[in-house]
Design a protein around this motif. Structure first.
Motif, PDB file in Angstrom:
ATOM      1  N   GLN A   1       7.009  -4.867   9.296  1.00  0.00           N
ATOM      2  CA  GLN A   1       5.530  -5.397   9.107  1.00  0.00           C
ATOM      3  C   GLN A   1       5.471  -5.508   7.743  1.00  0.00           C
ATOM      4  N   VAL A   2       4.805  -6.624   7.176  1.00  0.00           N
ATOM      5  CA  VAL A   2       4.442  -6.808   6.070  1.00  0.00           C
ATOM      6  C   VAL A   2       2.904  -7.306   5.795  1.00  0.00           C
ATOM      7  N   ARG A   3       2.502  -7.192   4.585  1.00  0.00           N
ATOM      8  CA  ARG A   3       1.265  -7.425   4.195  1.00  0.00           C
ATOM      9  C   ARG A   3       1.322  -8.305   2.843  1.00  0.00           C
ATOM     10  N   ALA A   4       0.544  -9.397   2.487  1.00  0.00           N
ATOM     11  CA  ALA A   4       0.407 -10.063   1.341  1.00  0.00           C
ATOM     12  C   ALA A   4      -1.157 -10.480   1.025  1.00  0.00           C
ATOM     13  N   GLU A   5      -1.475 -10.501  -0.042  1.00  0.00           N
ATOM     14  CA  GLU A   5      -2.575 -10.848  -0.831  1.00  0.00           C
ATOM     15  C   GLU A   5      -2.410 -11.846  -1.954  1.00  0.00           C
ATOM     16  N   LEU A   6      -2.817 -13.063  -1.285  1.00  0.00           N
ATOM     17  CA  LEU A   6      -2.354 -14.163  -2.498  1.00  0.00           C
ATOM     18  C   LEU A   6      -4.136 -14.790  -2.923  1.00  0.00           C
ATOM     19  N   ARG A   7      -3.839 -15.073  -4.081  1.00  0.00           N
ATOM     20  CA  ARG A   7      -5.064 -15.883  -4.812  1.00  0.00           C
ATOM     21  C   ARG A   7      -4.667 -17.015  -5.414  1.00  0.00           C
ATOM     22  N   GLN A   8      -5.421 -18.083  -5.285  1.00  0.00           N
ATOM     23  CA  GLN A   8      -5.139 -19.545  -5.424  1.00  0.00           C
ATOM     24  C   GLN A   8      -6.282 -20.043  -6.358  1.00  0.00           C
ATOM     25  N   LYS A   9      -6.055 -20.402  -7.697  1.00  0.00           N
ATOM     26  CA  LYS A   9      -6.952 -21.122  -8.501  1.00  0.00           C
ATOM     27  C   LYS A   9      -6.434 -22.289  -8.923  1.00  0.00           C
ATOM     28  N   ALA A  10      -6.751 -23.657  -8.406  1.00  0.00           N
ATOM     29  CA  ALA A  10      -6.174 -24.740  -8.768  1.00  0.00           C
ATOM     30  C   ALA A  10      -4.671 -24.464  -8.328  1.00  0.00           C
TER      31      ALA A  10
ATOM     32  N   GLY B   1      -0.448 -13.020  -6.711  1.00  0.00           N
ATOM     33  CA  GLY B   1      -0.580 -11.771  -5.545  1.00  0.00           C
ATOM     34  C   GLY B   1       0.337 -10.863  -5.372  1.00  0.00           C
ATOM     35  N   THR B   2       0.483 -10.369  -4.179  1.00  0.00           N
ATOM     36  CA  THR B   2       1.443  -9.266  -3.935  1.00  0.00           C
ATOM     37  C   THR B   2       1.910  -9.367  -2.435  1.00  0.00           C
ATOM     38  N   ILE B   3       2.987  -8.839  -2.283  1.00  0.00           N
ATOM     39  CA  ILE B   3       3.425  -8.757  -0.808  1.00  0.00           C
ATOM     40  C   ILE B   3       4.526  -7.247  -0.812  1.00  0.00           C
ATOM     41  N   GLY B   4       4.335  -6.953   0.414  1.00  0.00           N
ATOM     42  CA  GLY B   4       5.093  -5.419   0.479  1.00  0.00           C
ATOM     43  C   GLY B   4       5.063  -4.853   2.114  1.00  0.00           C
ATOM     44  N   ARG B   5       5.622  -4.113   2.329  1.00  0.00           N
ATOM     45  CA  ARG B   5       5.700  -3.379   3.692  1.00  0.00           C
ATOM     46  C   ARG B   5       4.137  -2.957   4.083  1.00  0.00           C
ATOM     47  N   GLN B   6       3.746  -2.979   5.170  1.00  0.00           N
ATOM     48  CA  GLN B   6       2.403  -2.576   5.681  1.00  0.00           C
ATOM     49  C   GLN B   6       2.379  -0.772   5.212  1.00  0.00           C
TER      50      GLN B   6
ATOM     51  N   GLN C   1       2.273   2.063  -0.148  1.00  0.00           N
ATOM     52  CA  GLN C   1       0.790   2.140  -1.043  1.00  0.00           C
ATOM     53  C   GLN C   1       0.839   0.860  -1.988  1.00  0.00           C
ATOM     54  N   GLU C   2       1.786   0.711  -2.660  1.00  0.00           N
ATOM     55  CA  GLU C   2       1.780  -0.327  -3.580  1.00  0.00           C
ATOM     56  C   GLU C   2       2.652  -1.640  -3.063  1.00  0.00           C
ATOM     57  N   ALA C   3       2.121  -2.768  -3.361  1.00  0.00           N
ATOM     58  CA  ALA C   3       2.950  -4.095  -3.013  1.00  0.00           C
ATOM     59  C   ALA C   3       3.401  -4.625  -4.057  1.00  0.00           C
ATOM     60  N   GLU C   4       4.388  -5.281  -4.214  1.00  0.00           N
ATOM     61  CA  GLU C   4       5.234  -5.936  -5.205  1.00  0.00           C
ATOM     62  C   GLU C   4       4.523  -7.270  -5.783  1.00  0.00           C
ATOM     63  N   SER C   5       4.497  -7.668  -6.976  1.00  0.00           N
ATOM     64  CA  SER C   5       3.975  -8.799  -7.619  1.00  0.00           C
ATOM     65  C   SER C   5       4.600  -9.972  -7.141  1.00  0.00           C
TER      66      SER C   5
ATOM     67  N   VAL D   1      10.216 -12.385  -5.753  1.00  0.00           N
ATOM     68  CA  VAL D   1       9.796 -10.979  -5.798  1.00  0.00           C
ATOM     69  C   VAL D   1      10.748  -9.959  -6.240  1.00  0.00           C
ATOM     70  N   SER D   2      10.560  -9.009  -6.871  1.00  0.00           N
ATOM     71  CA  SER D   2      11.458  -8.029  -7.550  1.00  0.00           C
ATOM     72  C   SER D   2      11.045  -6.822  -7.011  1.00  0.00           C
ATOM     73  N   SER D   3      12.069  -6.158  -6.278  1.00  0.00           N
ATOM     74  CA  SER D   3      11.865  -4.900  -5.614  1.00  0.00           C
ATOM     75  C   SER D   3      13.011  -4.078  -5.988  1.00  0.00           C
ATOM     76  N   ALA D   4      12.667  -2.707  -5.935  1.00  0.00           N
ATOM     77  CA  ALA D   4      13.691  -1.623  -6.323  1.00  0.00           C
ATOM     78  C   ALA D   4      14.837  -1.770  -5.359  1.00  0.00           C
ATOM     79  N   GLU D   5      14.406  -2.132  -4.195  1.00  0.00           N
ATOM     80  CA  GLU D   5      15.548  -1.948  -3.213  1.00  0.00           C
ATOM     81  C   GLU D   5      16.553  -2.990  -3.344  1.00  0.00           C
ATOM     82  N   THR D   6      16.194  -4.158  -3.691  1.00  0.00           N
ATOM     83  CA  THR D   6      16.769  -5.390  -4.034  1.00  0.00           C
ATOM     84  C   THR D   6      17.699  -5.666  -5.073  1.00  0.00           C
ATOM     85  N   THR D   7      18.858  -6.739  -5.266  1.00  0.00           N
ATOM     86  CA  THR D   7      19.308  -6.434  -6.570  1.00  0.00           C
ATOM     87  C   THR D   7      18.922  -8.122  -7.002  1.00  0.00           C
TER      88      THR D   7
END
Length: 126
Positions: A40-49, A54-59, A62-66, A81-87
Motif C-alpha cells: 500500500q502506497v501514498r503519494a503527494e504531487l504538486r504541479q505548477k506549469a 512531490g513524494t511517494i512511499g509506503r502507507q 512516516q517519511e516518504a521519498e522525494s 525515486v531513490s530509496s534506502a532499500e533499492t540499488t
C-alpha cells in the motif's frame, strides 16, 4: 478573437494536472519466491506549469521519498525515486486517466531487477 486561437485555448484548458494526494498499491513480482508482494502506497504531487514535485512511499512510513526528474508528457507521467532499500533509482511510468494513475515501476534491489504494477487513485480534496 481569432478563430484559430480557439483550439490552442481549449488544449491549454484541458492540460493534465496531477496535483493532489494519491493512494493505492504497487504489486511487485517477488523474483525469489514467484509470488506477488502487494504494498500500500501514498503519494503527494504538486504541479505548477511544467514543474512537478512531490513524494511517494509506503502507507505506514512516516517519511516518504522525494520524486526526481518528474515529467508530464500529455497524460504520461514519469519520475524516479531513490530509496534506502533499492540499488539506484526506481523508475515510474504512469498514465493519467481522470483521477487514476496506472502503470509500472522498475528498479533493482540487492542486485536483482524488480518490476511492479502501480495503481493510484486521487483522494478528494478536503
Amino acid at each position: 478573437m481569432k478563430l484559430w486561437l480557439l483550439p490552442c485555448l481549449a488544449a491549454a484548458l484541458m492540460a493534465a494536472d496531477v496535483s493532489g494526494k494519491w493512494t493505492g498499491n504497487v504489486d511487485v513480482d517477488d523474483p525469489t519466491g514467484g509470488s506477488t508482494i502487494n504494498t500500500q502506497v501514498r503519494a503527494e504531487l504538486r504541479q505548477k506549469a511544467d514543474a512537478i514535485t512531490g513524494t511517494i512511499g509506503r502507507q505506514e512510513d512516516q517519511e516518504a521519498e522525494s520524486i526526481q526528474n518528474a515529467k508530464l508528457d500529455g497524460k504520461r507521467l514519469t519520475f524516479e525515486v531513490s530509496s534506502a532499500e533499492t540499488t539506484g533509482l526506481v523508475k515510474f511510468v504512469l498514465t493519467l486517466d481522470g483521477d487514476r494513475l496506472d502503470g509500472e515501476m522498475s528498479g533493482s534491489m540487492d542486485g536483482t531487477a524488480i518490476t511492479g504494477k502501480v495503481h493510484l487513485s486521487r483522494q478528494p480534496a478536503h
